[in-house]
Each structure stands twice: as C-alpha cells, then as structure tokens.
Scaffold this motif. Structure first.
Motif, mmCIF file in Angstrom:
data_model
loop_
_atom_site.group_PDB
_atom_site.id
_atom_site.type_symbol
_atom_site.label_atom_id
_atom_site.label_comp_id
_atom_site.label_asym_id
_atom_site.label_seq_id
_atom_site.Cartn_x
_atom_site.Cartn_y
_atom_site.Cartn_z
ATOM 1 N N GLU A 115 -28.159 28.186 3.908
ATOM 2 C CA GLU A 115 -29.093 28.989 3.130
ATOM 3 C C GLU A 115 -29.959 28.103 2.248
ATOM 4 O O GLU A 115 -31.166 28.321 2.119
ATOM 5 N N GLN A 116 -29.314 27.090 1.669
ATOM 6 C CA GLN A 116 -30.056 26.211 0.781
ATOM 7 C C GLN A 116 -31.125 25.433 1.554
ATOM 8 O O GLN A 116 -32.256 25.283 1.100
ATOM 9 N N PHE A 117 -30.756 25.003 2.755
ATOM 10 C CA PHE A 117 -31.689 24.254 3.576
ATOM 11 C C PHE A 117 -32.861 25.144 3.989
ATOM 12 O O PHE A 117 -34.024 24.751 3.904
ATOM 13 N N GLN A 118 -32.550 26.397 4.405
ATOM 14 C CA GLN A 118 -33.605 27.314 4.798
ATOM 15 C C GLN A 118 -34.571 27.553 3.643
ATOM 16 O O GLN A 118 -35.779 27.593 3.817
ATOM 17 N N TYR A 119 -34.020 27.699 2.443
ATOM 18 C CA TYR A 119 -34.845 27.945 1.269
ATOM 19 C C TYR A 119 -35.782 26.773 0.999
ATOM 20 O O TYR A 119 -36.970 26.939 0.744
ATOM 21 N N LYS B 159 -36.792 24.642 3.179
ATOM 22 C CA LYS B 159 -37.789 24.571 4.248
ATOM 23 C C LYS B 159 -38.965 25.519 3.964
ATOM 24 O O LYS B 159 -40.120 25.206 4.175
ATOM 25 N N GLU B 160 -38.615 26.719 3.506
ATOM 26 C CA GLU B 160 -39.663 27.699 3.210
ATOM 27 C C GLU B 160 -40.559 27.216 2.084
ATOM 28 O O GLU B 160 -41.761 27.439 2.067
ATOM 29 N N LYS B 161 -39.920 26.560 1.108
ATOM 30 C CA LYS B 161 -40.650 26.168 -0.082
ATOM 31 C C LYS B 161 -41.515 24.923 0.160
ATOM 32 O O LYS B 161 -42.609 24.808 -0.374
ATOM 33 N N HIS B 162 -41.022 24.027 0.960
ATOM 34 C CA HIS B 162 -41.748 22.775 1.168
ATOM 35 C C HIS B 162 -42.149 22.631 2.627
ATOM 36 O O HIS B 162 -41.315 22.400 3.495
ATOM 37 N N GLN B 163 -43.437 22.806 2.863
ATOM 38 C CA GLN B 163 -43.992 22.752 4.215
ATOM 39 C C GLN B 163 -43.635 21.434 4.922
ATOM 40 O O GLN B 163 -43.297 21.421 6.095
ATOM 41 N N LYS B 164 -43.674 20.338 4.151
ATOM 42 C CA LYS B 164 -43.429 19.020 4.763
ATOM 43 C C LYS B 164 -42.009 18.907 5.286
ATOM 44 O O LYS B 164 -41.762 18.361 6.355
ATOM 45 N N LEU B 165 -41.081 19.441 4.557
ATOM 46 C CA LEU B 165 -39.696 19.413 4.995
ATOM 47 C C LEU B 165 -39.537 20.235 6.272
ATOM 48 O O LEU B 165 -38.839 19.833 7.213
ATOM 49 N N ASN B 166 -40.251 21.310 6.314
ATOM 50 C CA ASN B 166 -40.235 22.173 7.483
ATOM 51 C C ASN B 166 -40.727 21.410 8.725
ATOM 52 O O ASN B 166 -40.090 21.411 9.780
ATOM 53 N N ASP B 167 -41.880 20.725 8.549
ATOM 54 C CA ASP B 167 -42.439 19.943 9.648
ATOM 55 C C ASP B 167 -41.449 18.869 10.103
ATOM 56 O O ASP B 167 -41.220 18.678 11.295
ATOM 57 N N LEU B 168 -40.884 18.211 9.123
ATOM 58 C CA LEU B 168 -39.954 17.122 9.398
ATOM 59 C C LEU B 168 -38.759 17.611 10.208
ATOM 60 O O LEU B 168 -38.369 17.032 11.226
ATOM 61 N N SER B 169 -38.209 18.732 9.757
ATOM 62 C CA SER B 169 -37.017 19.249 10.431
ATOM 63 C C SER B 169 -37.348 19.692 11.851
ATOM 64 O O SER B 169 -36.569 19.509 12.772
ATOM 65 N N ASP B 170 -38.573 20.238 12.015
ATOM 66 C CA ASP B 170 -38.997 20.632 13.360
ATOM 67 C C ASP B 170 -39.115 19.420 14.277
ATOM 68 O O ASP B 170 -38.639 19.433 15.412
ATOM 69 N N PHE C 49 -37.837 16.407 14.073
ATOM 70 C CA PHE C 49 -36.613 15.663 14.413
ATOM 71 C C PHE C 49 -35.432 16.570 14.781
ATOM 72 O O PHE C 49 -34.345 16.099 15.054
ATOM 73 N N GLY C 50 -35.665 17.842 14.769
ATOM 74 C CA GLY C 50 -34.570 18.763 15.114
ATOM 75 C C GLY C 50 -33.417 18.640 14.152
ATOM 76 O O GLY C 50 -32.257 18.565 14.552
ATOM 77 N N LEU C 51 -33.756 18.634 12.862
ATOM 78 C CA LEU C 51 -32.712 18.441 11.856
ATOM 79 C C LEU C 51 -31.823 19.679 11.724
ATOM 80 O O LEU C 51 -32.274 20.817 11.825
#
Ligand code: ZN
Length: 576
Positions: A551-555, A557-568, A570-572
C-alpha cells in the motif's frame, strides 16, 4: 344469593305510563280506550326489544280491568289484573309465529276465537313475529281477521313490516314503534339502578343505552351483565368499556385534537395504541367517522339535538366543534367514509387507516392554501422542472401512496367557492413577491411565509424523525434515514433555501430519497411554502493510513510520477 330475576322481566312496565319512549303510541291507545273506539285489529311494527309485546299485554290488561283508574290505566289490584300479573288470565292468548307458524297452529287459534270470554270483557290474541306465518297459515287466518267477533282484539307484532301482505295491512290499525332514544333509556336504567341500590355513573348508563341501539331489552341485559361482573355493585364508565370491549370515546377526542393540530405523529401513535389494545382498525375508522359526524352536528345549534349523548359529552363535542372548521370536518368525514368503504378490500388495512389519518392531519394546511392561494416564485429551474414531471394525483384515486396529497377536488372546490362568494372579479391568485409577502393593494394582504431559524428546523426535524421511523413502507430504509436525518450540517441560505450537507455518500443518497417528504413537512411545520430544501454531499478528505509495504509503495507511485515511471521501466516489486 337471592333469586336473580333479569331486569327485563322484573321491571317490565305494568301500565301505559311506565312504557319507555313510546308515548306517541300509549297516548293514542289510552285515548281510544277512553272514547271506546278501540280497533279490533292492530299491527305493532318496530325493531326488537322496544316494547311491542309489552304494550300489547298492557292493552289486554287495561281493557279487562274491572276498576280502571281515572286516567284509564289498569288498577293492578282487581281480580282480572291479578290474574294477568300471575300470567294466569284466560283472556290473553299469545302465539309466537316464529316457532308456531303452521296451518294447524292457526286453526287452533281460530277455534278458540269462537268462544266468548268467561270472565272480563275482551279476549286479546297477540301474534308475535307475524311475518313468519306460512302462506297457508295466513290464508287460514284472513277470514277471522276480516270478521272477528266483537269480544276479540287481535294484536299482530312484527319487526319486518315490509313482509306483511297488503290484505293484512289494510285490515289493521298500524302503530310504528320507534327505537328508544338514549336519554329515555339511560333515564330508565338510572331508575332501576336506584331501586336495585346500584351506584351507576351517568356516562356508563349512556354508553349502555348507546350500545343497545334503541332496544330496551338489550340495554337491560347489558345492564344485568355488567352488574353481575361488578363485585361492589358499582357501574362505572371504565367497567362498561372493559366488559363490553368498547373503544373509549376519549381516544376519538384526542385523535381529533391531534388532527386539528396537524400533529400526524401523535395521531399515528394513538392509533397504534388502540390496535395494541386489541381493537380492530375497521371499528376504529367507523368510530372516528361517527365522532366527526357528531362534531359536525355541533357546528349548528339546530342539529345539536341529533346527538345522542349526555350533556357532559355534548359539551366536549361543542368545544371541539369550535376548534374545527366546517371544511375540515367535511373533508375528514369524506376521508373516513372512503376508508370505511374500502377497508375490507385493502391489502394493508392498517396502513390504509394510517394514510387516512395522515391525510386528515394535512387538511388544515390544504384548506389554508385553498383559502389564501399563493403563487410562489419558482426557486430554481431545476426544481421547477422536477415538479412538472411529478405524477399528478388523479381525483378519487384510492391507491395508497406515500404522498400526503389531499383530495384535489376539495382544494379546487374550496377555492372556487371562496372566489365566487367574495369577489368574482378578483384575480384568483394574488401576486406574491420573493419574500412571500402578498403585494400591497391586493385585498388579502398578509404575510404568508414565516421566517425561521436553525432551531426551528432542528425541532421540526426532530418531530419528523418519529414519523419517518414509523413509515410503513420500506421500513428498514425509512428507519435508517430517520437515524441520519439529524446528522447533517444545516445552513439557511437566501430565499428560504435550506442546505443539508452530509459527508457520506450513502447518507446523502438516502436523505435525498426522502427529500420531498422532508421538504413538505418543513413547509407545513414552519408555515413557509417558499421553503426549498437542498441535500448536498461534501467530500471530506480523510487521512488514510497505509499499513502494508505494498500500500505504501502504491501511494508513493501515485504521488510521484517519476517513481511510477521507474517502477514501470524496471518492473519493480515490493519485496514481501
Ligand atoms: Zn284492574
């Protein structure tokens, strides 16, 4: 215990003067005896237990009395009178046609008629329930009735005059006995109570008399019944109500008061109490109709005499009549009779009665509108459109709907009548400005829409809560709505607009469902027809807590676009 003789027999009248409530007949009979112009055949008609047989017996006794009084009543002491009193007189012959209606019974009687009386002057033949005679028996009797011997008098009695054939009717002098009036009957009962040393309340005796519905014999058996039940030789109003299972008229007074005060919840609660005491809804509504009729009768001094109650109760009716307008009474009577008529065919009779009470409680408001028609400026286009699409209640419709619409014909009728009567040229609807004030210079200038405070709204809502909680339709839903009703934020805006704001979508939706009912209730309670209710939902952001790493990670990701891109890219994934 001494021998118990039923009052009806013990206090059977022995002279014409003591017959209760039939003076028009006893006077005529006495005059006929006095002038020696007695007919030879009589037909006594009238309901059961009003004194037909009693009068027949008194007549037989009186004309055979050897020493009648100056007033032409039987003396009660001579040989003939005594034998009558012992029921041993040979000069009176009674036949009950209900049980002995064969040709043989009548032939037997006709045979006897041939022999003149051995003592006394006349023989009297009483045939009770004469309409029960068979056709053959009638025919066997007809000849004798046409040409009776001088010494014979026939007294035919019936409860069903219309069943008597014309050939009999034309040969008899006809007397119509009437139902005995309540005051005559309760007076008679009071007399007996005094002789029997029974302490009886006047109201109690009145009630017995009313229940007996004009029949003295019935009244006396009810009287005996209640005396038997009472241990201390007392007859109270309460004991009569209890023993005869009668609905206390007090309830009708209280309910009518509630209806006049437009207090729907109170009327419904009384009705519930009545049902819980084991009374039937149909009996209640019929009783309410009768009560309203009595109130109506008190509106005019000339019809007050149509009330068959004691002076004390009459006074209460008169007071209620002062508080109720004729329009209210007429409409309420209409509703009561409608409900009485359709009660049996209703699928939910309890609700049907409740609906009728709700309509009655709203009558006051409707009549006020009808008398002072008001144009309210449409508050908002949205509401105006919604109003239009609402189905119009059709006239005379009885389907129970949860709508407190009062018969439209009443409103229209009242409106028309008023306009025609007062000033045919006045426009029907006076103009009203936004604040609900009638424009000046227009005959009926008066403030129409009262201002209100938050406090007023709260107390009105508090009352409506009870109504909503007891809504017969969708009980669970209504109960829930009643719980939420006071939970919103209330604000008063311009032009009498009230905003209810809830912070929960489900609650908002539920209250919005009942919006029109709430609005209508507020308009009536606060006497402001321009009042406009809005139910709003306000999203309140609640601080959400994130417990799991996912849940914390999802939150994040929603808040920080860059983290979202990064996770996408590298499949984090979160390492669980
Ligand atoms: Zn006598």
């Amino acid at each position: 215990m001494e021998n118990f003789v039923v009052s009806a027999r013990k206090y059977r009248p022995a002279t014409f003067d003591t017959v209760v409530g039939q003076s028009h007949i006893t006077t005529t009979l006495k005059n006929a005896i006095k002038s020696n112009q007695l007919a030879q055949a009589f037909l006594f008609c009238g309901p059961r237990g009003v004194g037909k047989t009693t009068c027949a017996r008194i007549l037989a006794k009186t004309i055979n009395c050897l020493t009648p009084t100056e007033d032409f009543e039987a003396c009660g002491t001579c040989e003939s009178c005594v034998s009558f009193q012992k029921q041993g007189s040979m000069n009176v012959y009674e036949l009950d046609a209900a049980s002995s209606n064969s040709v043989d019974d009548i032939r037997n009687l006709v045979d006897q008629v041939r022999y003149p009386p051995q003592t006394g002057k006349r023989k009297v033949y009483i045939i009770d329930e004469v309409h029960m005679l068979s056709n053959a028996a009638f025919n066997a009797f007809l000849k004798t009735l046409e040409e009776p011997p001088e010494y014979v008098i026939f007294i035919l009695a019936t409860t069903e005059k219309h069943k008597i054939i014309p050939t009999i009717l034309s040969r008899c002098q006809i007397f119509d006995f009437k139902r005995i009036e309540v005051k005559d009957m309760s007076g008679h009962l009071a007399n007996i109570a005094q002789k029997e040393q029974i302490d009886a309340e006047q109201d109690a005796l009145d009630l017995i008399a009313q229940k007996a519905d004009g029949g003295l014999r019935d009244a006396l058996s009810l009287f005996d019944l209640i005396t038997t039940f009472s241990a201390d030789r007392k007859i109270t109003y309460q004991s009569v109500i209890k023993n005869l299972h009668i609905l206390d008229h007090d309830y009708y007074f209280k309910i009518t008061d509630a209806l006049l005060a437009q207090d729907t919840p109170l009327a419904l609660l009384y009705f519930d109490e009545i049902l819980r005491k084991g009374f039937d809804g149909h009996i209640f509504i019929a009783g309410l109709g009768a009560h309203l009729r009595n109130v109506m009768m008190c509106k005019d001094p000339s019809t007050v005499k149509l009330l068959e109650t004691s002076e004390k109760v009459k006074q209460r009716f008169a007071e209620q009549a002062q508080a109720a307008s004729a329009s209210f009474l007429l409409s309420a009577l209409n509703l009561a009779s409608e409900c009485d008529l359709h009660y049996k065919s209703s699928k939910n009779p309890r609700f049907y009665v409740e609906l009728t009470l709700m309509k009655m409680a709203n009558l006051g408001q409707v009549i006020k509108w009808a008398e002072n028609p008001v144009v309210v400026q449409a508050p908002a286009p949205e509401t105006a459109e919604k109003k239009k699409s609402e189905p119009q209640p059709s006239v005379g419709e009885n389907t129970p709907q949860m709508v407190e619409e009062v018969p439209t014909q009443m409103i229209q009728g009242a409106k028309l009548e008023r306009v025609e009567k007062e000033n045919p040229k006045t426009p029907i609807l006076p103009k009203v400005n936004v604040n609900g004030q009638v424009a000046a210079g227009n005959g009926t200038a008066q403030p129409v829409n009262k201002p209100f405070t938050k406090q007023d709204i709260q107390s009105a809502l508090n009352e409506f809560k009870t109504v909503l909680r007891n809504f017969p339709q969708d009980r669970d839903k209504a109960r829930k709505a009643s719980e939420y009703l006071l939970g919103g934020k209330v604000e008063i805006k311009e032009d009498f607009t009230i905003e209810f704001t809830f912070d929960d979508e489900a609650k908002t939706e539920l209250i919005d469902f009942y919006k029109e009912k709430i609005e209508r209730n507020l308009r009536n309670r606060l006497e402001n027809q321009a009042l406009n209710l809005k139910v709003l939902y306000e999203y309140v952001e609640k601080k959400k807590k994130y417990y799991t790493p996912y849940e914390q990670f999802q939150y994040l990701k929603e808040k920080h676009q860059k983290l979202n891109d990064l996770s996408d890219r590298f499949g984090l994934e979160v390492d669980l």
